[in-house]
Design an enzyme around this catalytic site. Structure first.
Site, PDB file in Angstrom:
ATOM      1  N   HIS A 150       0.841  -1.206   0.000  1.00 10.06           N
ATOM      2  CA  HIS A 150       0.000   0.000   0.000  1.00 10.06           C
ATOM      3  C   HIS A 150       0.876   1.258   0.000  1.00 10.06           C
ATOM      4  O   HIS A 150       0.670   2.176  -0.796  1.00 10.06           O
ATOM      5  CB  HIS A 150      -0.903  -0.059   1.241  1.00 10.06           C
ATOM      6  CG  HIS A 150      -1.696   1.171   1.526  1.00 10.06           C
ATOM      7  ND1 HIS A 150      -3.068   1.192   1.483  1.00 10.06           N
ATOM      8  CD2 HIS A 150      -1.336   2.429   1.903  1.00 10.06           C
ATOM      9  CE1 HIS A 150      -3.499   2.405   1.797  1.00 10.06           C
ATOM     10  NE2 HIS A 150      -2.467   3.166   2.065  1.00 10.06           N
ATOM     11  N   GLU A 151       1.858   1.289   0.899  1.00  9.75           N
ATOM     12  CA  GLU A 151       2.673   2.499   1.039  1.00  9.75           C
ATOM     13  C   GLU A 151       3.675   2.650  -0.105  1.00  9.75           C
ATOM     14  O   GLU A 151       3.747   3.703  -0.745  1.00  9.75           O
ATOM     15  CB  GLU A 151       3.418   2.498   2.390  1.00  9.75           C
ATOM     16  CG  GLU A 151       2.526   2.450   3.620  1.00  9.75           C
ATOM     17  CD  GLU A 151       1.619   3.659   3.784  1.00  9.75           C
ATOM     18  OE1 GLU A 151       1.834   4.676   3.102  1.00  9.75           O
ATOM     19  OE2 GLU A 151       0.678   3.580   4.595  1.00  9.75           O
ATOM     20  N   HIS A 180       0.788   4.253  -2.824  1.00  8.20           N
ATOM     21  CA  HIS A 180       1.034   5.705  -2.809  1.00  8.20           C
ATOM     22  C   HIS A 180       2.282   6.081  -3.612  1.00  8.20           C
ATOM     23  O   HIS A 180       2.385   7.201  -4.115  1.00  8.20           O
ATOM     24  CB  HIS A 180       1.189   6.203  -1.373  1.00  8.20           C
ATOM     25  CG  HIS A 180      -0.072   6.138  -0.569  1.00  8.20           C
ATOM     26  ND1 HIS A 180      -1.293   6.546  -1.057  1.00  8.20           N
ATOM     27  CD2 HIS A 180      -0.307   5.706   0.709  1.00  8.20           C
ATOM     28  CE1 HIS A 180      -2.220   6.372  -0.124  1.00  8.20           C
ATOM     29  NE2 HIS A 180      -1.644   5.869   0.950  1.00  8.20           N
ATOM     30  N   GLU A 240      -6.497   6.610  -1.213  1.00 13.89           N
ATOM     31  CA  GLU A 240      -6.415   5.437  -0.333  1.00 13.89           C
ATOM     32  C   GLU A 240      -6.948   4.200  -1.049  1.00 13.89           C
ATOM     33  O   GLU A 240      -6.430   3.098  -0.891  1.00 13.89           O
ATOM     34  CB  GLU A 240      -7.188   5.678   0.969  1.00 13.89           C
ATOM     35  CG  GLU A 240      -6.585   6.727   1.882  1.00 13.89           C
ATOM     36  CD  GLU A 240      -5.129   6.463   2.229  1.00 13.89           C
ATOM     37  OE1 GLU A 240      -4.716   5.281   2.291  1.00 13.89           O
ATOM     38  OE2 GLU A 240      -4.390   7.444   2.423  1.00 13.89           O
TER      39      GLU A 240
END
EC number: 3.4.14.4
Length: 738
Positions: A450-451, A455, A508
């Site tokens: 995710h990070e 992103h 997100e």
């Protein structure tokens, strides 16, 4: 008693943040560096009270007065003597712990107000008969008169954070609506000013024209500043028939304390990157300059793999109803070497993994800027709540050209992993043991992906102030339309300013989707040490956790206003909708009746169809998300995202009805008790507290030993100075207020 939506239950989970071992391994100099950064973070975190609700600073000051005079055990004796039951006193302790934990009286996760779960008259007796009231009768009575009504009020507009008639916010004066926020954003864009460290105040002038004050957060107010790039912008403007005035000095006395400790931390910095970073942060908070904060962030990105990691400033925009103003936060943490080694292996594979994402190479950054990715044990996280992972800085221009850092907060994740079997709602019995075993490892994988690759992926198409493009207009084709690129970001526009109210949640959703998509890659699972059936179980639990979270998300939806109150939960609901839409029995949500005879539901995920049905559905969705983000196509992006985020009672799921079931069985988020650092001579000691509401209160009572009363006075004075802007929501503090 209040509606359970608006109270924190007496049995709420409370956990302590464990960082003893990581702190023990620090050298004396590293401890001093961490101590002063922690002090800066805790002081700055007080600004969040002023960013949350008109009454929050007064509530904080009142609670701090009470518990400084009598600790929770001493006050308990007084409360029971005043006629409170044990349950009522515990409800008050939980409320106080909630205010400290959220830095205000609205939940940081969900933006819902919470009120004390005991009669107001009883709490009034405790407060007015307390030792604090005996010592300072006028001040305590005055604080209670200012915030007592609002502390308990559940008037419809006061139940949630929001703009205009939708709720409460102190990022904008009470008479601002969405149109004012849009106008102000256009004005800020025209002046190349960032909204991150601003608030907006509106008054009607004598001639009937609106006057807007854009107020920047800074230590300096009207004093002239030498050589600051901001000085020329602090003036009056006429813009689209309205008067704008750019001022500064918001939170000045609080930021003064932040600056003092950043200066002290500089003496213990490990290298010149840290020294220059801190110097720029000092400049930013002194002048009110986001450009200086960007420069500090550039040095921060260059400070690779420090033993003590930190970041501080007006960072995340989740709680601004418009989505562009940053809430103050500051964290200090120590590196966890074992887990960091796995993340470093993930970083080493990142360029290869980026090619697996379902969009053309032209939609990916021109050059992958190898970021830091560390697992950290948090010592201090000041603000309204503690996340599990962070990808910062949020400045688009830095992210595209300088890079970013990824952080997984290991000791925060450890708190999140601890799940009791009986608290696992909406799951098949046969899934529960598997879920408990693999939730932690699967979450490590999801947070990492995710990070770093969520992103951290994707390119924004930009035309700069000179008219130059960062993509080839002739050759780049939109894979959704088959045509050349028709839209992009112009100079001064950012992701947050353009996509505003949906920007946080949309992003997100993109990052969560990348995590689900790439966790299917065997190479990723090998990096984290999983192969064979273990790897398949990690995938299954990760996907199951996401679809269950999509159902739990309904708690954070307000039907009356059709608003989502939490960006991550809205994102998870959208993913659930996408996977339900894929059909073929991949995901089903079935209403049932629980063993207690009350409504219940079951989420089922067919693990045999994750790759054959789930992956292609996610691939299509992810590509659309990225293409619309890259091209800045806010009209199509909003239509796509809001379409999936719509909550209706349409069959077969009947989500509005299911929402009632979710509320019936909801579990409150845990409160987290953080330690303090204390300077004794030249040595820094770690002070820990028990995992209870009383322990959390004690940690805050000991957080500002030198200047607690002074800080409370500062907070209430700042709140009183602006109280006129929320006159319909808050009664102005009486004179003599401390």
């Amino acid at each position: 008693m209040a509606d359970t939506q608006y109270i924190l239950p007496n049995d709420i989970g409370v956990s302590s943040l464990d960082c003893r071992e990581a702190f023990r391994l620090l050298s004396p100099t590293e401890r001093l560096y961490a101590h002063h950064l922690s002090r800066a973070a805790w002081y700055g975190g007080l600004a969040v009270l002023l960013q949350t609700s008109p009454e929050a600073p007064y509530i904080y000051a009142l609670l701090s007065r009470l518990f400084r005079a009598q600790d929770p055990d001493q006050l308990r004796q007084h409360a029971l003597a005043e006629g409170l039951t044990e349950e009522e006193y515990q409800a008050f302790l939980v409320y106080a712990a909630g205010v400290y934990s959220n830095m205000g009286n609205y939940k940081s996760f969900g933006d819902t107000k919470f009120v004390p779960n005991l009669p107001k008259e009883k709490l009034e007796r405790v407060i007015l008969g307390s030792k604090a009231a005996q010592q300072h009768p006028e001040e305590v009575r005055s604080l209670w008169q200012t915030c007592g009504e609002l502390m308990f009020s559940l008037e419809p507009r006061l139940r949630h954070l929001g703009l205009g008639k939708e709720g409460v916010t102190t990022y904008f004066s009470g008479d601002c609506a969405m149109e004012d926020a849009k106008l102000a954003q256009d004005f800020l864009d025209s002046q190349n000013l960032s909204a991150y460290n601003t608030r907006l105040f509106k008054v009607v002038g004598q001639e009937g024209k609106y006057h807007y004050e854009v107020r920047l957060a800074s230590v300096l107010n009207t004093e002239p500043a030498l050589d600051s790039e901001l000085t020329s912008k602090l003036k009056s403007y006429e813009f689209q028939g309205n008067h704008f005035q750019v001022t500064r000095g918001d939170y000045a006395p609080i930021l003064q304390k932040v600056v003092e400790h950043l200066e002290k931390a500089k003496a213990y910095a490990a290298n010149s990157h840290q020294e220059q970073m801190l110097a720029q942060y000092v400049e930013s908070f002194t002048q009110g300059s986001i450009e200086a904060h960007k420069r500090g962030s550039r040095f921060w990105i260059q400070d690779k793999g420090p033993i003590v990691e930190s970041y501080i400033g007006f960072i995340e925009s989740y709680r601004d109803p418009f989505g562009s103003r940053g809430e103050f936060e500051g964290f200090v943490a120590m590196v966890n070497k074992d887990m960091s080694a796995k993340f470093e292996r993930l970083v080493a594979s990142a360029e290869q993994l980026l090619k697996e994402l379902p969009w053309p190479p032209a939609f990916e950054k021109d050059k992958f800027l190898t970021p830091d990715f560390t697992s950290l044990d948090v010592l201090t996280f000041a603000g309204s709540g503690i996340p599990a992972g962070i990808n910062i800085p949020n400045y688009d221009d830095l992210r595209q050209t300088e890079g970013f850092k990824n952080v997984s907060l290991g000791n925060v994740l450890a708190v999140a992993y601890a799940t009791k079997r009986e608290k696992l709602t909406f799951m098949e019995e046969e899934d529960k043991d598997l879920y408990i075993r693999w939730k932690g490892p699967s979450f490590d994988v999801q947070v990492g992906l995710h990070e770093l690759l969520g992103h951290g992926s994707g390119k924004l198409f930009v035309q700069d102030e000179k008219g130059a493009f960062n993509f080839d207009q002739e050759t780049v084709i939109n894979p959704e339309t088959g045509e050349q690129i028709q839209s992009w970001y112009r100079s001064g526009e950012t992701w947050d300013s353009k996509f505003s109210t949906i920007a946080s949640s949309y992003e997100e959703c993109r990052a969560e989707s990348v995590g689900l998509y790439l966790c299917l890659n065997p190479q990723v699972l090998q990096i984290f040490g999983f192969e064979g059936t273990d790897a398949e179980d990690v995938i299954y639990v990760n996907w199951l956790n996401m679809v269950r979270a999509g159902l739990l998300a309904l708690e954070f939806y307000t039907p009356e206003t059709a608003n989502w109150r939490q960006a991550h939960m809205q994102a998870r609901f959208v993913i659930l909708r996408v996977l339900l839409e894929a059909g073929e029995g991949l995901v089903t949500v079935t209403p049932t009746t629980g063993s207690d005879g009350r409504p219940d539901a079951r989420v089922h995920l067919d693990r045999s169809k994750i790759r054959s049905v789930g992956k292609p559905a996610l691939e299509r969705f992810l590509r659309r998300l990225q293409v619309l983000k890259s091209t800045g196509d806010v009209v199509a992006g909003r239509a796509l995202y809001e379409g999936y985020a719509a909550v209706t009672d349409a069959p077969p799921e009947c989500f509005l009805t299911l929402r009632d079931t979710v509320l019936l069985r909801k579990e409150s988020r845990k409160l987290i008790v953080q330690p303090n650092t204390r300077l004794e001579g030249s040595e820094v000691q770690l002070v820990e507290y028990e995992a209870s509401a009383a322990g959390l209160i004690r940690s805050f009572c000991e957080r500002f030993p030198e200047d607690g009363p002074e800080l409370e006075e500062v907070l209430t004075q700042l709140a009183t100075a602006d109280a006129q802007f929320w006159r319909d929501q808050v009664q102005e503090a009486p004179s003599g207020q401390a």
